[in-house]
Design an enzyme around this catalytic site. Structure first.
Site, short mmCIF file in Angstrom:
data_model
loop_
_atom_site.label_atom_id
_atom_site.label_comp_id
_atom_site.label_asym_id
_atom_site.label_seq_id
_atom_site.Cartn_x
_atom_site.Cartn_y
_atom_site.Cartn_z
N CYS A 182 15.10 -28.41 -84.06
CA CYS A 182 15.22 -28.68 -85.49
C CYS A 182 15.54 -30.15 -85.70
O CYS A 182 16.54 -30.64 -85.17
CB CYS A 182 16.32 -27.81 -86.09
SG CYS A 182 16.64 -28.25 -87.78
N ARG A 222 3.18 -22.38 -81.15
CA ARG A 222 3.96 -21.28 -81.73
C ARG A 222 5.45 -21.63 -81.68
O ARG A 222 6.05 -21.95 -82.70
CB ARG A 222 3.64 -19.97 -80.97
CG ARG A 222 4.14 -18.71 -81.65
CD ARG A 222 5.59 -18.39 -81.35
NE ARG A 222 5.89 -18.33 -79.92
CZ ARG A 222 7.13 -18.32 -79.43
NH1 ARG A 222 8.17 -18.39 -80.25
NH2 ARG A 222 7.36 -18.27 -78.14
N HIS A 266 10.84 -19.14 -69.27
CA HIS A 266 10.62 -19.84 -70.54
C HIS A 266 11.84 -20.73 -70.79
O HIS A 266 12.88 -20.25 -71.22
CB HIS A 266 10.46 -18.77 -71.62
CG HIS A 266 10.30 -19.27 -73.02
ND1 HIS A 266 9.10 -19.26 -73.69
CD2 HIS A 266 11.21 -19.75 -73.92
CE1 HIS A 266 9.26 -19.71 -74.92
NE2 HIS A 266 10.54 -20.02 -75.09
N ASN A 326 10.94 -26.70 -76.28
CA ASN A 326 10.61 -26.20 -74.95
C ASN A 326 10.46 -27.38 -73.99
O ASN A 326 10.21 -28.51 -74.40
CB ASN A 326 9.27 -25.46 -74.98
CG ASN A 326 9.35 -24.19 -75.78
OD1 ASN A 326 9.05 -24.19 -76.96
ND2 ASN A 326 9.75 -23.11 -75.15
N HIS A 376 13.89 -23.91 -72.46
CA HIS A 376 14.06 -24.97 -73.45
C HIS A 376 14.87 -26.07 -72.75
O HIS A 376 15.64 -25.81 -71.84
CB HIS A 376 14.77 -24.43 -74.70
CG HIS A 376 13.87 -23.58 -75.54
ND1 HIS A 376 13.36 -24.00 -76.75
CD2 HIS A 376 13.35 -22.34 -75.34
CE1 HIS A 376 12.59 -23.06 -77.26
NE2 HIS A 376 12.56 -22.03 -76.43
P1 HMG Z 1 13.30 -7.75 -92.38
O1 HMG Z 1 13.64 -8.57 -93.59
O2 HMG Z 1 14.42 -7.07 -91.67
O3 HMG Z 1 12.21 -6.61 -92.58
O4 HMG Z 1 12.54 -8.70 -91.36
P2 HMG Z 1 11.25 -6.16 -93.71
O5 HMG Z 1 10.45 -5.09 -93.09
O6 HMG Z 1 12.07 -5.86 -94.94
O7 HMG Z 1 10.31 -7.41 -94.00
C1 HMG Z 1 10.68 -8.52 -94.81
C2 HMG Z 1 9.44 -9.07 -95.48
O8 HMG Z 1 8.54 -9.54 -94.48
C3 HMG Z 1 8.66 -8.02 -96.26
O9 HMG Z 1 8.01 -8.71 -97.33
C4 HMG Z 1 7.61 -7.56 -95.30
O10 HMG Z 1 6.45 -7.06 -95.93
C5 HMG Z 1 7.29 -8.83 -94.56
P3 HMG Z 1 8.49 -8.48 -98.86
O11 HMG Z 1 8.36 -7.02 -99.10
O12 HMG Z 1 9.93 -8.96 -98.90
O13 HMG Z 1 7.55 -9.35 -99.65
N1 HMG Z 1 6.85 -8.58 -93.19
C6 HMG Z 1 5.79 -9.22 -92.61
N2 HMG Z 1 4.94 -10.14 -93.08
C7 HMG Z 1 3.96 -10.56 -92.24
N3 HMG Z 1 3.85 -10.13 -90.96
C8 HMG Z 1 4.69 -9.21 -90.46
C9 HMG Z 1 5.71 -8.71 -91.31
N4 HMG Z 1 6.70 -7.80 -91.14
C10 HMG Z 1 7.37 -7.74 -92.28
N5 HMG Z 1 4.57 -8.79 -89.21
C11 HMG Z 1 11.18 -9.19 -89.42
C12 HMG Z 1 12.21 -8.26 -90.05
C13 HMG Z 1 11.09 -8.83 -87.96
C14 HMG Z 1 9.84 -8.98 -90.14
C15 HMG Z 1 11.66 -10.65 -89.63
O14 HMG Z 1 12.98 -10.74 -89.16
C16 HMG Z 1 10.81 -11.65 -88.90
O15 HMG Z 1 9.64 -11.81 -89.19
N6 HMG Z 1 11.40 -12.38 -87.92
C17 HMG Z 1 10.64 -13.33 -87.14
C18 HMG Z 1 11.57 -14.27 -86.47
C19 HMG Z 1 10.80 -15.23 -85.60
O16 HMG Z 1 9.60 -15.36 -85.67
N7 HMG Z 1 11.55 -15.94 -84.74
C20 HMG Z 1 10.97 -16.88 -83.85
C21 HMG Z 1 10.25 -16.26 -82.71
S1 HMG Z 1 11.31 -15.69 -81.38
C22 HMG Z 1 11.53 -17.07 -80.38
O17 HMG Z 1 11.15 -18.14 -80.76
C23 HMG Z 1 12.11 -16.91 -79.01
C24 HMG Z 1 11.07 -17.06 -77.91
O18 HMG Z 1 10.44 -18.32 -77.98
C25 HMG Z 1 11.72 -16.90 -76.54
C26 HMG Z 1 12.97 -17.76 -76.36
O19 HMG Z 1 12.92 -18.98 -76.48
O20 HMG Z 1 14.00 -17.14 -76.12
C27 HMG Z 1 9.99 -16.00 -78.04
MG MG Z 2 11.41 -20.18 -77.14
#
Ligand code: HMG
Ligand code: MG
Length: 311
Positions: free
Chosen positions: A244, A19, A211, A253, A213
């Site tokens: 990246c 992931r 967690h 990580n 990195h």
């Molecule tokens: P948004 O643009 O503000 O919200 O995104 P939205 O509701 O307008 O959604 C945009 C589009 O995504 C729409 O589609 C929704 O339907 C769709 P469109 O109408 O434009 O065709 N959508 C979805 N599709 C599938 N599954 C869903 C979903 N929700 C909406 N669940 C949103 C807000 C939160 C959705 C967006 O910003 C997003 O998906 N962000 C994800 C970012 C991400 O995954 N980052 C990496 C993970 S975090 C991380 O890595 C840190 C961690 O490892 C810990 C650490 O290291 O610190 C955990």
């Molecule tokens: Mg992370």
């Protein structure tokens, strides 16, 4: 911890490579490969493995098809298949494929949260309320990630009190576990100690995970510091996946192989076969056509090559 002391404690690794790692890789990986690697990591003894995330594919295209990954993994009672979700829509997808643990994610930095999930910290917490309740209604455990617990790429250093505030809100929501993320790998042991000082009064230690990195090569030192303080759950990624390839110096990580080597030396039980994980790491690096950033992974591969070499 003395070098000669024998620890019999169990340490749990949460494998996040499929992931957190793959979400950052330039080369998209098929659902079939992702499932096969999940199954291999479970065979190697890992008991908590993130299979992917149900986020917007516009934001993170690499995680599209997570439902196919989930469909391709061999479900076993002893292996927890975990997924990341940002909202109720993500929860629906996670429940549809019967994920064991649902992970929500926010940050201790407003700027980072906005870049990552396009909302404020307060909005994210409000958004998680139905997610946590729905997950619990379905009998699932909830992990909550807090990113940028020591530093943020936009805001610089983050105060431990700021992290404690977000952790408090997540616990009030009902999160079963909180994973403290050094998202950009800036922490050093002194900062980890300060962070744990701030968080320990809030929650039982067995509900906390670290967690790391490894961007600045400090992850193993930080994990050692947290082990000394009693933390027993760590997130790591096979072959140190992530980062990246186009951003100079960016890394993923901490490598699962490197953490396992440390834990073995300190006498902790993990139930994980380091050699088996290292072999999967090599396969993944070959598939992604990238060097293996795990020092332990490289050393084990070299030793294997040497022993295979008749000279
Ligand atoms: P948004 O643009 O503000 O919200 O995104 P939205 O509701 O307008 O959604 C945009 C589009 O995504 C729409 O589609 C929704 O339907 C769709 P469109 O109408 O434009 O065709 N959508 C979805 N599709 C599938 N599954 C869903 C979903 N929700 C909406 N669940 C949103 C807000 C939160 C959705 C967006 O910003 C997003 O998906 N962000 C994800 C970012 C991400 O995954 N980052 C990496 C993970 S975090 C991380 O890595 C840190 C961690 O490892 C810990 C650490 O290291 O610190 C955990
Ligand atoms: Mg992370």
């Amino acid at each position: 911890m003395n070098a000669d002391s024998t620890h019999r404690d169990k340490v749990t690794l949460v494998e996040v490579g499929l992931r957190d790692g793959l979400q950052n890789e330039a080369i998209p990986v098929s659902a079939e490969d992702r499932s096969r690697w999940f199954n291999g990591l479970a065979d190697a003894g890992l008991r908590r493995i993130e299979a992917g995330s149900f986020v917007s594919p516009k934001w993170v295209p690499q995680m599209a098809n997570t439902e196919q990954v989930m469909a391709g993994i061999q479900r076993r009672d002893e292996v927890s298949a975990e997924v990341l979700v940002p909202n109720s829509r993500g929860l629906e997808s996670a429940l549809a494929c019967d994920a064991d643990v649902i992970a929500v994610f926010t940050a201790a930095s407003e700027s980072f949260n906005r870049k990552n999930i396009n909302c404020s910290i307060a909005e994210s917490i409000a958004r998680f309320q139905p997610v946590v309740a729905g997950a619990h209604d379905a009998g699932k455990r909830v992990r909550a990630y807090v990113s940028c617990v020591v530093g943020c790429p936009y805001e610089g250093p983050i105060a431990p009190a700021q992290v404690a505030d977000v952790v408090t809100q997540l616990l009030e929501l009902g999160a079963d576990e909180v994973s403290l993320g050094d998202t950009i790998g800036v922490a050093r042991p002194r900062e980890i100690h300060a962070l744990l000082d701030a968080v320990f009064p809030l929650v039982e230690i067995d509900r906390l995970a670290l967690h790391c990195h490894d961007t600045r090569g400090q992850a193993i030192a930080n994990i050692y510091a947290a082990l000394e303080r009693g933390i027993r759950t760590f997130d790591s990624a096979v072959a140190g996946l992530g980062g990246c390839p186009y951003a100079r110096g960016a890394t993923g990580n901490v490598a699962t192989e490197d953490v396992l080597y440390l834990l073995q030396g300190e006498g902790f039980e993990t139930g994980v076969d380091l050699q088996a994980v290292a072999r999967i790491g090599e396969t993944i690096c070959r598939t992604l056509d990238r060097p293996n950033p795990s020092r332990v992974g490289r050393a084990l591969a070299a030793a294997r090559d040497d022993s295979a070499d008749p000279q």
